[in-house]
Design a protein around this motif. Structure first.
Motif, PDB file in Angstrom:
ATOM      1  N   ASP A 141      72.682  88.136  48.512  1.00 48.24           N
ATOM      2  CA  ASP A 141      71.934  89.335  48.908  1.00 48.24           C
ATOM      3  C   ASP A 141      71.755  90.203  47.665  1.00 48.24           C
ATOM      4  N   PRO A 142      70.845  89.798  46.763  1.00 50.35           N
ATOM      5  CA  PRO A 142      70.713  90.498  45.474  1.00 50.35           C
ATOM      6  C   PRO A 142      69.954  91.806  45.622  1.00 50.35           C
ATOM      7  N   PRO A 143      69.909  92.609  44.555  1.00 52.54           N
ATOM      8  CA  PRO A 143      69.039  93.787  44.580  1.00 52.54           C
ATOM      9  C   PRO A 143      67.611  93.369  44.895  1.00 52.54           C
ATOM     10  N   PHE A 144      66.902  94.193  45.657  1.00 47.27           N
ATOM     11  CA  PHE A 144      65.566  93.822  46.131  1.00 47.27           C
ATOM     12  C   PHE A 144      64.455  94.184  45.161  1.00 47.27           C
ATOM     13  N   TYR A 164      63.021  90.937  36.291  1.00 44.77           N
ATOM     14  CA  TYR A 164      63.785  90.693  37.526  1.00 44.77           C
ATOM     15  C   TYR A 164      64.131  89.222  37.671  1.00 44.77           C
ATOM     16  N   TRP A 165      63.169  88.353  37.434  1.00 44.01           N
ATOM     17  CA  TRP A 165      63.420  86.932  37.660  1.00 44.01           C
ATOM     18  C   TRP A 165      64.190  86.289  36.522  1.00 44.01           C
ATOM     19  N   SER A 166      64.128  86.835  35.315  1.00 44.19           N
ATOM     20  CA  SER A 166      65.009  86.328  34.270  1.00 44.19           C
ATOM     21  C   SER A 166      66.458  86.699  34.582  1.00 44.19           C
ATOM     22  N   PHE A 167      66.645  87.777  35.349  1.00 42.86           N
ATOM     23  CA  PHE A 167      67.974  88.159  35.843  1.00 42.86           C
ATOM     24  C   PHE A 167      68.430  87.235  36.969  1.00 42.86           C
ATOM     25  N   LEU A 168      67.545  86.941  37.927  1.00 45.43           N
ATOM     26  CA  LEU A 168      67.966  86.228  39.130  1.00 45.43           C
ATOM     27  C   LEU A 168      67.932  84.714  38.984  1.00 45.43           C
ATOM     28  N   GLU A 169      66.983  84.183  38.239  1.00 41.83           N
ATOM     29  CA  GLU A 169      66.826  82.722  38.181  1.00 41.83           C
ATOM     30  C   GLU A 169      68.082  81.986  37.723  1.00 41.83           C
ATOM     31  N   PRO A 170      68.744  82.375  36.625  1.00 43.34           N
ATOM     32  CA  PRO A 170      69.938  81.620  36.222  1.00 43.34           C
ATOM     33  C   PRO A 170      71.068  81.693  37.246  1.00 43.34           C
ATOM     34  N   ARG A 171      71.132  82.762  37.995  1.00 42.47           N
ATOM     35  CA  ARG A 171      72.153  82.871  39.037  1.00 42.47           C
ATOM     36  C   ARG A 171      71.845  81.938  40.200  1.00 42.47           C
ATOM     37  N   LEU A 172      70.570  81.785  40.534  1.00 42.61           N
ATOM     38  CA  LEU A 172      70.199  80.841  41.589  1.00 42.61           C
ATOM     39  C   LEU A 172      70.394  79.398  41.116  1.00 42.61           C
ATOM     40  N   ALA A 173      70.180  79.145  39.841  1.00 43.09           N
ATOM     41  CA  ALA A 173      70.470  77.816  39.308  1.00 43.09           C
ATOM     42  C   ALA A 173      71.966  77.512  39.417  1.00 43.09           C
ATOM     43  N   GLU A 174      72.802  78.504  39.169  1.00 41.16           N
ATOM     44  CA  GLU A 174      74.240  78.328  39.362  1.00 41.16           C
ATOM     45  C   GLU A 174      74.567  78.056  40.834  1.00 41.16           C
ATOM     46  N   ALA A 175      73.882  78.738  41.745  1.00 40.83           N
ATOM     47  CA  ALA A 175      74.102  78.496  43.168  1.00 40.83           C
ATOM     48  C   ALA A 175      73.831  77.042  43.519  1.00 40.83           C
ATOM     49  N   VAL A 188      83.214  79.428  51.189  1.00 43.92           N
ATOM     50  CA  VAL A 188      81.912  80.094  51.170  1.00 43.92           C
ATOM     51  C   VAL A 188      81.918  81.122  50.040  1.00 43.92           C
ATOM     52  N   LEU A 189      80.728  81.435  49.533  1.00 42.33           N
ATOM     53  CA  LEU A 189      80.603  82.272  48.334  1.00 42.33           C
ATOM     54  C   LEU A 189      79.509  83.309  48.514  1.00 42.33           C
ATOM     55  N   ASP A 190      79.797  84.531  48.046  1.00 39.51           N
ATOM     56  CA  ASP A 190      78.795  85.596  47.939  1.00 39.51           C
ATOM     57  C   ASP A 190      79.000  86.259  46.593  1.00 39.51           C
ATOM     58  N   PHE A 191      78.043  86.110  45.668  1.00 35.82           N
ATOM     59  CA  PHE A 191      78.239  86.681  44.331  1.00 35.82           C
ATOM     60  C   PHE A 191      77.454  87.959  44.098  1.00 35.82           C
ATOM     61  N   PHE A 192      76.864  88.531  45.138  1.00 41.86           N
ATOM     62  CA  PHE A 192      76.426  89.931  45.162  1.00 41.86           C
ATOM     63  C   PHE A 192      77.086  90.552  46.397  1.00 41.86           C
ATOM     64  N   ALA A 193      78.401  90.615  46.410  1.00 35.96           N
ATOM     65  CA  ALA A 193      79.142  90.777  47.655  1.00 35.96           C
ATOM     66  C   ALA A 193      79.033  92.158  48.283  1.00 35.96           C
ATOM     67  N   GLY A 194      78.806  93.208  47.493  1.00 35.37           N
ATOM     68  CA  GLY A 194      78.657  94.538  48.077  1.00 35.37           C
ATOM     69  C   GLY A 194      79.878  94.955  48.870  1.00 35.37           C
ATOM     70  N   SER A 195      79.676  95.217  50.144  1.00 37.27           N
ATOM     71  CA  SER A 195      80.781  95.682  50.996  1.00 37.27           C
ATOM     72  C   SER A 195      81.667  94.554  51.499  1.00 37.27           C
ATOM     73  N   GLY A 196      81.311  93.290  51.209  1.00 39.05           N
ATOM     74  CA  GLY A 196      82.171  92.170  51.583  1.00 39.05           C
ATOM     75  C   GLY A 196      81.994  91.657  52.994  1.00 39.05           C
ATOM     76  N   THR A 197      80.816  91.830  53.569  1.00 37.38           N
ATOM     77  CA  THR A 197      80.612  91.376  54.948  1.00 37.38           C
ATOM     78  C   THR A 197      80.809  89.877  55.091  1.00 37.38           C
ATOM     79  N   LEU A 198      80.343  89.092  54.118  1.00 37.40           N
ATOM     80  CA  LEU A 198      80.562  87.644  54.221  1.00 37.40           C
ATOM     81  C   LEU A 198      82.047  87.326  54.269  1.00 37.40           C
ATOM     82  N   GLY A 199      82.838  87.992  53.428  1.00 41.90           N
ATOM     83  CA  GLY A 199      84.265  87.746  53.427  1.00 41.90           C
ATOM     84  C   GLY A 199      84.921  88.116  54.747  1.00 41.90           C
ATOM     85  N   ALA A 200      84.531  89.253  55.316  1.00 41.13           N
ATOM     86  CA  ALA A 200      85.100  89.681  56.594  1.00 41.13           C
ATOM     87  C   ALA A 200      84.793  88.678  57.699  1.00 41.13           C
ATOM     88  N   VAL A 201      83.553  88.208  57.741  1.00 42.23           N
ATOM     89  CA  VAL A 201      83.170  87.230  58.752  1.00 42.23           C
ATOM     90  C   VAL A 201      83.865  85.897  58.510  1.00 42.23           C
TER      91      VAL A 201
END
Length: 305
Positions: A45-48, A96-107, A248-261
């Motif tokens: 859930d990256p910055p929009f 924006y995409w030079s920021f996000l693309e390498p992270r999606l490649a890691e995913a 499971v992994l969330d690397f834009f975790a924010g408040s941690g909802t994925l972890g809580a669930v």
């Protein structure tokens, strides 16, 4: 699996037999320390990119010759021309995409063969993300576009008000991905009299349009984090695309909802964020379920897990 690093003064690294983690880190530095294929589910859930300027330019679309693109995707097609055209759409797109693309490649690298990526965006970038993920994963690995429709947002008089987000779903291997429709929460039939009593009692599998309210400002879930997502949304994702005991992994975790669930459903998780406010919220929310530590690449020592 490729070897990762071991813990120490820099904080913990992932181990398949270790505890869940909340990691304060720049994800670009931390993700490469994780081993190939470690995660059954990745939710991002990256910055929009809501603040970008929109400067339309007239461009011509010229397809590059085979083999000259900077990435090869479905059927060996080159994507250089597409990226160049999209980058020229405005002066902020490429950043924006030079920021996000390498992270999606890691995913992609971090997903297990039966794994699934959920990329949560909105109308501003989702169309470009579809092109990029087609290149990274291959078009045959696209599974769904989920529309999350909610009851808040824009009030507009000169266009249709925007009241939804988009979630792109890609699988690592279209022949092996995990999807458990029986584990997903069901919705009531709109005309229950037209189905058997057994079906009416069970409910139906949700479609790719999910109606779910936002996190209530006065509700139990509220953490105070501005972009917090509701647990019901993530619960459906985790239940469908992972099993009990999976990572499971969330690397834009924010408040941690994925972890809580994930903790509530018996999954193990890694939540990564570099925002100190997010880490403090996750420490309170997930500290009983995970190790919380900072990661400093300069101090990290490589070694087997």
């Amino acid at each position: 699996m490729a070897a990762g690093g071991e813990g120490g003064p820099a904080g913990p690294l992932w181990s398949p037999s270790g505890s869940s983690l909340v990691v304060e880190a720049d994800n670009a530095g931390y993700l490469p320390t994780l081993p190939d294929g470690a995660f059954t589910l990745i939710y991002v859930d990256p910055p929009f990119n809501t603040g970008r300027s929109q400067r339309r330019q007239q461009t011509s679309m010229v397809r590059s010759a085979d083999g000259e693109g900077d990435r090869v995707g479905f059927k060996g097609r080159s994507y250089r021309t597409i990226r160049g055209m999209l980058a020229s759409y405005d002066d902020a797109f490429e950043d924006y995409w030079s920021f996000l693309e390498p992270r999606l490649a890691e995913a992609w690298r971090l997903l297990a063969e039966d794994g699934t990526l959920y990329l949560h965006l909105d109308y501003r970038e989702v169309h470009y993300a579809k092109v990029l993920l087609d290149a990274l994963f291959g078009r045959e690995c696209f599974l769904n576009e989920i529309i999350w429709a909610y009851d808040y947002g824009a009030r507009a008089r000169r266009r249709w008000p925007t009241k939804h987000d988009n979630i792109l779903v890609y699988v690592k291997n279209p022949a092996k991905y995990h999807f458990d429709s029986a584990a997903v929460d069901r919705e009531p039939y709109m005309a229950p009299g037209l189905v058997t009593p057994e079906k009416a009692a069970r409910g139906k599998l949700p479609t790719d349009v999910w109606w779910h309210t936002i996190v209530s400002p006065t509700g139990r879930e509220k953490t105070g984090y501005p972009t917090q997502k509701p647990e019901g949304l993530l619960r459906r994702i985790v239940a469908a695309s992972s099993r009990e005991g999976d990572w499971v992994l969330d690397f834009f975790a924010g408040s941690g909802t994925l972890g809580a669930v994930a903790a509530g459903l018996g999954r193990r998780f890694v939540c990564v964020d570099q925002n100190p406010q997010a880490i403090e919220i996750m420490r309170r929310r997930l500290g009983g379920h995970a190790t919380v530590a900072a990661f400093e690449p300069a101090l990290q020592q490589a070694g087997p897990v």
